[in-house]
Structures are given as C-alpha cells and as structure tokens.
Design an enzyme around this catalytic site. Structure first.
Site, PDB file in Angstrom:
ATOM      1  N   HIS A 117       0.860  -1.188   0.000  1.00  0.00           N
ATOM      2  CA  HIS A 117       0.000   0.000   0.000  1.00  0.00           C
ATOM      3  C   HIS A 117       0.897   1.238   0.000  1.00  0.00           C
ATOM      4  CE1 HIS A 117      -3.615   2.305   0.655  1.00  0.00           C
ATOM      5  NE2 HIS A 117      -2.965   2.988   1.577  1.00  0.00           N
ATOM      6  N   GLU A 150      -9.349  -9.279   7.150  1.00  0.00           N
ATOM      7  CA  GLU A 150     -10.680  -8.989   6.584  1.00  0.00           C
ATOM      8  C   GLU A 150     -10.991  -7.496   6.513  1.00  0.00           C
ATOM      9  OE1 GLU A 150     -11.079 -10.160  10.924  1.00  0.00           O
ATOM     10  OE2 GLU A 150      -9.906 -10.744   9.180  1.00  0.00           O
TER      11      GLU A 150
HETATM   12  C1  GRF Z   1       0.965   0.463  -6.285  1.00  0.00           C
HETATM   13  O1  GRF Z   1       1.077   1.820  -6.000  1.00  0.00           O
HETATM   14  C2  GRF Z   1       0.541  -0.291  -5.057  1.00  0.00           C
HETATM   15  O2  GRF Z   1       1.008   0.268  -3.872  1.00  0.00           O
HETATM   16  C3  GRF Z   1      -0.949  -0.193  -5.103  1.00  0.00           C
HETATM   17  O3  GRF Z   1      -1.274  -0.296  -6.476  1.00  0.00           O
HETATM   18  C4  GRF Z   1      -0.167   0.159  -7.251  1.00  0.00           C
HETATM   19  C5  GRF Z   1       0.178  -0.939  -8.202  1.00  0.00           C
HETATM   20  O4  GRF Z   1       1.167  -0.570  -9.124  1.00  0.00           O
HETATM   21  N1  GRF Z   1      -1.553  -1.215  -4.288  1.00  0.00           N
HETATM   22  P1  GRF Z   1       1.772  -1.646 -10.123  1.00  0.00           P
HETATM   23  O5  GRF Z   1       0.605  -2.269 -10.886  1.00  0.00           O
HETATM   24  O6  GRF Z   1       2.522  -2.662  -9.330  1.00  0.00           O
HETATM   25  O7  GRF Z   1       2.656  -0.851 -11.037  1.00  0.00           O
END
Ligand code: GRF
Length: 210
Positions: A117, A150
């Site tokens: 995240h 969850e």
């Molecule tokens: C990333 O910023 C990740 O933190 C979030 O979605 C984005 C995915 O980027 N969960 P990618 O598809 O890996 O380039």
C-alpha cells in the site's frame, strides 16, 4: 538458524489488475538472484486489459485471467483460489489488485496473503493514498507491505519504507518516489517471509527468538 535454501522455494501467486510494475520488480530480483528462495508460480489478472499481462508474457511467466466484472465476489474468488491451488501457491501477493477479496478467500489463505500500500499505514488507507498524504501535508510518506486480513489495508505490517516529502514535490513526483520504494520494499518483505526467521506475535512481525 534456517536459511531459505533449507526449504522448498516459496511459490508466489501474484494477483494484478493493471500496470504490474511491482510484479516486474519482484521478477527482476528473482532473476538477478537477489531474492533467493522465491519463485513466481502464477500471475492472475482480474481484467483482460491489464498491462501487467503483457509483462507476464514477456517475462515468460504463466498467466491466467479471471474476469471479475459482473460476477459475484465469492464465485470469482473461488475460481482464483482453485487456480492458486493448482499451482501449489504458498503465498498470495497482491500487486495492484484492485478488487476486494471475499472473507472466504481471506480465511482460506489466512496469513498467506500480502499486499503493498502506498502510504505509511495506518495513515491513508484506501484509494489514492499518495494524493491523500500529499493533500494532508505530511512531511514523511512511504509504503507498507502487510498481511491481508478482513479489513481494508489493515493486517499486520511486514515492513515499511519512508521518504521525506519535499517542498518541491507535487502529488505526481511524490507518487513516483513512493513507487521506487515499493519496488524495494516488496522484495525485502518477501525475502523475510521466505527466510522463515520472522514470526507473528499478535500484530507484530518480528524475528523469532533464538
Ligand atoms: C501500487 O502503487 C501499489 O502500492 C498499489 O497499487 C499500485 C500498483 O502498481 N496497491 P503496479 O501495478 O505494481 O505498477
């Protein structure tokens, strides 16, 4: 202490919806030998148009699409789970997977699903975390790799990487610098899991006692 080589490789099932830059970073580290004890068993996308699927092909990795749009969540997730089991996946790696998981799926892979995240959780869960952080005016931003439970963006934290927010940043430049950290953080987190030297003590993911 155990080393990754004493165990069978940790087989990853990587779930994507879009660009796939975290998938590329993980795959490159595996290839370069900087992420030992880990292999990508399958990449699964929930959209047929994910750029990450082309990347998957270029990397020579097996990929499958299970279109989620318009399907009941539990039914779609059951198909994904069956595919993961067919490929003997040990760890489900969410890499830009833009679909909430059903409780049944999360229970079936309890403590075996990880997510990245783009904020320092518990600050700024949910969508557009980088913009949320920028608009809030934080001075330190970053990313979090965590186990999935969850609740949204909530499970135990595996690791975080922090960067300063510069006066010269805009939301886009900040997002780009956070993404660079993500590409390091995800492989570091997977190395910790593959090394089997860490354990969960409540919410804390810490080195096992010798
Ligand atoms: C990333 O910023 C990740 O933190 C979030 O979605 C984005 C995915 O980027 N969960 P990618 O598809 O890996 O380039």
């Amino acid at each position: 202490m155990d080393s990754p080589s004493q165990h069978h490789p940790l087989k990853l099932g990587v779930l994507i919806s879009g660009r796939g830059s975290n998938l590329i970073a993980i795959a490159n580290n595996i290839r370069a030998g900087t992420l030992p004890g880990v292999e990508i068993a399958i990449v699964i996308s929930n959209t047929a148009s994910a750029c990450g699927l082309a990347v998957t092909r270029e990397l020579g990795l097996p990929g499958e699409v299970f279109v989620s749009k318009g399907r009941p969540r539990a039914e779609h997730d059951a198909d994904v789970a069956a595919c993961l089991r067919r490929h003997n996946v040990d760890l489900v790696v969410l890499a830009g997977y833009m679909r909430l998981l059903s409780p049944e799926f999360i229970q079936a892979f309890s403590n075996r699903i990880v997510n990245i995240h783009p904020s320092l959780l518990p600050a700024f869960p949910g969508l557009d975390a980088q913009h949320q952080a920028f608009d809030y005016g934080v001075k330190v931003a970053g990313c979090t790799v965590h186990f999935v439970d969850e609740h949204l963006d909530h499970g135990p934290i595996i690791l975080q990487r922090a960067i300063p927010v510069l006066d010269t940043d805009d939301a886009e430049s900040l997002s780009a610098r956070i993404l660079k950290e993500e590409h390091i953080a995800y492989s570091e987190a997977l190395a910790r899991i593959a090394g089997r030297q860490y354990e969960l003590r409540g919410r804390r993911y810490v080195l096992r006692k010798a």
